[in-house]
Motif scaffolding. Structure first.
Motif, PDB file in Angstrom:
ATOM      1  N   PRO A  64       0.834  -1.197   0.000  1.00  0.00           N
ATOM      2  CA  PRO A  64       0.000   0.000   0.000  1.00  0.00           C
ATOM      3  C   PRO A  64       0.876   1.256   0.000  1.00  0.00           C
ATOM      4  N   ARG A  65       0.384   2.318  -0.577  1.00  0.00           N
ATOM      5  CA  ARG A  65       1.163   3.563  -0.614  1.00  0.00           C
ATOM      6  C   ARG A  65       1.562   4.015   0.790  1.00  0.00           C
ATOM      7  N   ALA A  66       0.692   3.785   1.776  1.00  0.00           N
ATOM      8  CA  ALA A  66       0.967   4.243   3.140  1.00  0.00           C
ATOM      9  C   ALA A  66       2.216   3.597   3.726  1.00  0.00           C
ATOM     10  N   ASP A  67       2.631   2.445   3.199  1.00  0.00           N
ATOM     11  CA  ASP A  67       3.815   1.761   3.725  1.00  0.00           C
ATOM     12  C   ASP A  67       5.108   2.183   3.039  1.00  0.00           C
ATOM     13  N   PHE A  68       5.016   3.008   2.013  1.00  0.00           N
ATOM     14  CA  PHE A  68       6.215   3.347   1.243  1.00  0.00           C
ATOM     15  C   PHE A  68       7.237   4.101   2.087  1.00  0.00           C
ATOM     16  N   ALA A  69       6.769   4.933   3.012  1.00  0.00           N
ATOM     17  CA  ALA A  69       7.694   5.699   3.852  1.00  0.00           C
ATOM     18  C   ALA A  69       8.597   4.809   4.686  1.00  0.00           C
ATOM     19  N   LEU A  70       8.179   3.560   4.927  1.00  0.00           N
ATOM     20  CA  LEU A  70       8.985   2.642   5.727  1.00  0.00           C
ATOM     21  C   LEU A  70      10.191   2.124   4.956  1.00  0.00           C
ATOM     22  N   ARG A  71      10.156   2.206   3.643  1.00  0.00           N
ATOM     23  CA  ARG A  71      11.272   1.719   2.811  1.00  0.00           C
ATOM     24  C   ARG A  71      12.248   2.867   2.603  1.00  0.00           C
ATOM     25  N   THR A  72      12.969   3.232   3.638  1.00  0.00           N
ATOM     26  CA  THR A  72      13.742   4.475   3.636  1.00  0.00           C
ATOM     27  C   THR A  72      14.872   4.473   2.613  1.00  0.00           C
ATOM     28  N   GLU A  73      15.507   3.315   2.381  1.00  0.00           N
ATOM     29  CA  GLU A  73      16.573   3.282   1.383  1.00  0.00           C
ATOM     30  C   GLU A  73      16.002   3.443  -0.022  1.00  0.00           C
ATOM     31  N   THR A  74      14.776   2.931  -0.234  1.00  0.00           N
ATOM     32  CA  THR A  74      14.132   3.052  -1.544  1.00  0.00           C
ATOM     33  C   THR A  74      13.703   4.484  -1.802  1.00  0.00           C
ATOM     34  N   THR A  75      13.070   5.110  -0.819  1.00  0.00           N
ATOM     35  CA  THR A  75      12.661   6.506  -1.003  1.00  0.00           C
ATOM     36  C   THR A  75      13.879   7.386  -1.250  1.00  0.00           C
ATOM     37  N   PHE A  76      14.986   7.084  -0.576  1.00  0.00           N
ATOM     38  CA  PHE A  76      16.221   7.874  -0.754  1.00  0.00           C
ATOM     39  C   PHE A  76      16.748   7.750  -2.180  1.00  0.00           C
ATOM     40  N   LEU A  77      16.903   6.529  -2.679  1.00  0.00           N
ATOM     41  CA  LEU A  77      17.525   6.348  -3.988  1.00  0.00           C
ATOM     42  C   LEU A  77      16.630   6.879  -5.108  1.00  0.00           C
ATOM     43  N   LEU A  78      15.323   6.651  -5.007  1.00  0.00           N
ATOM     44  CA  LEU A  78      14.428   7.175  -6.040  1.00  0.00           C
ATOM     45  C   LEU A  78      14.439   8.701  -6.044  1.00  0.00           C
ATOM     46  N   ARG A  79      14.467   9.284  -4.865  1.00  0.00           N
ATOM     47  CA  ARG A  79      14.516  10.752  -4.783  1.00  0.00           C
ATOM     48  C   ARG A  79      15.816  11.273  -5.393  1.00  0.00           C
ATOM     49  N   GLU A  80      16.926  10.594  -5.108  1.00  0.00           N
ATOM     50  CA  GLU A  80      18.221  11.013  -5.650  1.00  0.00           C
ATOM     51  C   GLU A  80      18.226  10.976  -7.178  1.00  0.00           C
ATOM     52  N   GLN A  81      17.488  10.057  -7.762  1.00  0.00           N
ATOM     53  CA  GLN A  81      17.478   9.913  -9.224  1.00  0.00           C
ATOM     54  C   GLN A  81      16.275  10.586  -9.878  1.00  0.00           C
ATOM     55  N   GLY A  82      15.571  11.400  -9.120  1.00  0.00           N
ATOM     56  CA  GLY A  82      14.500  12.207  -9.702  1.00  0.00           C
ATOM     57  C   GLY A  82      13.250  11.439 -10.069  1.00  0.00           C
TER      58      GLY A  82
END
Length: 422
Positions: A64-82
């Motif tokens: 679920p979208r609500a759980d995405f914040a828990l994947r901190t390494e994933t949110t970091f890398l996707l944010r870094e790559q735009g």
């Protein structure tokens, strides 16, 4: 990649409106960095290389979208790559069953190959599997299957892209694959027991084609730090980030891995009411928090907290942990701010949660590791690397020379058959 992700929702709606195929690429329910990046990169590749594509290729994150914040390494890398998180498609935002019943769904599985029971009806929609685990079941003859014992599924995706037309792979996609392989394979460290020559070859290939990629140590340390960064999470999110639930006939016991030291965790404002609310809302009789933190030399420190208002349960769990000898946790009691919470320093830093779970099962009245009740995972945990749990890739890997594999992948990238003469 950014433009592709931003166009996913429009492509999905357009194909539904015109009753055209939706080709979903989806990782496993843990939705770790490997599953996420493998789904994104393979869907991007398929969209770029499909001949006169009528299908919409949509990567779906299997949480679920609500759980995405828990994947901190994933949110970091996707944010870094735009890669914009708002444009991603999550499992609770797409009706796969409805698409299948309408005859519109084609499904490619990455980083897993067996759907859970709740998705059994979708099995007949599976057209391709790409996984780095041994196959547990055969697929229909028309299903394309790639199952290879490598450290990261992103390695298999990289090899697949390397076999395609030149120019498909862009910088952000290469950076996503590069970082994912490094994190999954613990910076290509042989001592961690996960890396294979093919992982090394793919990292080298990506670096050769994109010299601007960050140094291996730099991106690995950044992702490792992001994985353990819980500074932006609420207490409830911290408890859910890496959660397992043990059950007996009478009760449920939560076991959470917490990625700060125990003192920092216990100082969180309002912690006791939040622990009470967390357990009450989910029907847990108690909770064991296993904290892990690292010093400047990356040496782990483990501590434990046992919370329950049921004194008999709390005492039984504490006694089992204190008296365990296989392995001994080497527990030393610490001062606790509340009577309903027992706290310990854990001298045996090698005793991960995987080793402690059978002890807790036995404390609940089960037979322990030989056949106790299965762990219920709610939600699927954020998978951690070998510093936290044992490496999942334990099977033997065929002896291969890294230079040979690198040469093979390079030849594929150049459009030459693997066995062609130099």
């Amino acid at each position: 990649m950014q433009r592709f992700v931003e166009g996913n929702r429009a492509a999905l709606q357009e194909n539904i409106r015109h009753h055209r195929e939706i080709h979903v690429v989806m990782g496993n329910e843990a939705c770790d960095l490997d599953s996420t990046v493998s789904a994104l990169a393979l869907a991007y590749f398929l969209a770029k290389t499909a001949p006169a594509p009528k299908a919409a290729f949509v990567p779906v994150l299997n949480i679920p979208r609500a759980d995405f914040a828990l994947r901190t390494e994933t949110t970091f890398l996707l944010r870094e790559q735009g890669v914009p998180a708002a444009a991603l498609v999550f499992r609770d935002e797409i009706d796969l069953g409805g698409l299948h019943r309408a005859g519109l769904l084609a499904l490619t599985l990455v980083d897993h190959h067996v759907l859970p029971g709740a998705d059994a009806a979708l099995e007949e929609a599976v057209v391709e599997v790409l996984d780095h685990r041994p196959l547990e079941r055969d697929r229909a003859p028309g299903c394309r299957v790639t199952a290879e014992p490598v450290g990261s599924c992103a390695t298999l995706v990289t090899e697949r892209i390397a076999q395609g037309p030149p120019g498909v792979l862009d910088g952000p996609t290469a950076a996503l694959l590069h970082g994912t392989i490094l994190l999954d394979c613990v910076n290509l460290s042989p001592a961690a027991g996960k890396v294979t020559p093919r992982d090394v070859a793919c990292v080298s290939l990506l670096e050769e084609r994109f010299p601007e990629l960050p140094a291996r140590d730099t991106i690995f340390q950044a992702l490792q730090a992001a994985k353990f960064d819980v500074s932006g999470l609420t207490t409830e999110q911290m408890l859910r980030k890496d959660l397992k639930v043990l059950s007996s006939d009478e009760l449920l016991l939560a076991v959470s891995a917490i990625y700060v030291d125990l003192e920092t965790f216990l100082r969180r404002p309002g912690l006791l009411p939040e622990l009470e609310g967390f357990c009450r809302a989910r029907g847990y009789a108690g909770l064991v928090a296993m904290t892990i933190s690292f010093n400047e030399r990356n040496e782990p420190t483990r501590q434990l907290a046992v919370y329950s208002h049921r004194e008999t349960l709390r005492s039984a769990v504490c006694r089992a942990l204190e008296e365990e000898t296989s392995p001994s946790l080497q527990l030393q009691p610490l001062a606790s701010p509340w009577p309903c919470v027992a706290t310990y320093a854990q001298g045996n830093a090698l005793a991960s949660r995987k080793k402690v779970l059978p002890v807790l099962r036995a404390a609940l009245g089960g037979p322990g590791p030989a056949g106790g009740p299965e762990d219920e995972v709610v939600p699927p945990p954020t998978p951690m690397n070998s510093l936290v749990e044992e490496c999942p890739l334990a099977q033997a890997v065929p002896p291969l020379c890294p230079q040979d594999v690198l040469e093979r992948v390079s030849r594929i990238a150049a459009g030459q058959p693997p066995g062609s003469p130099k």
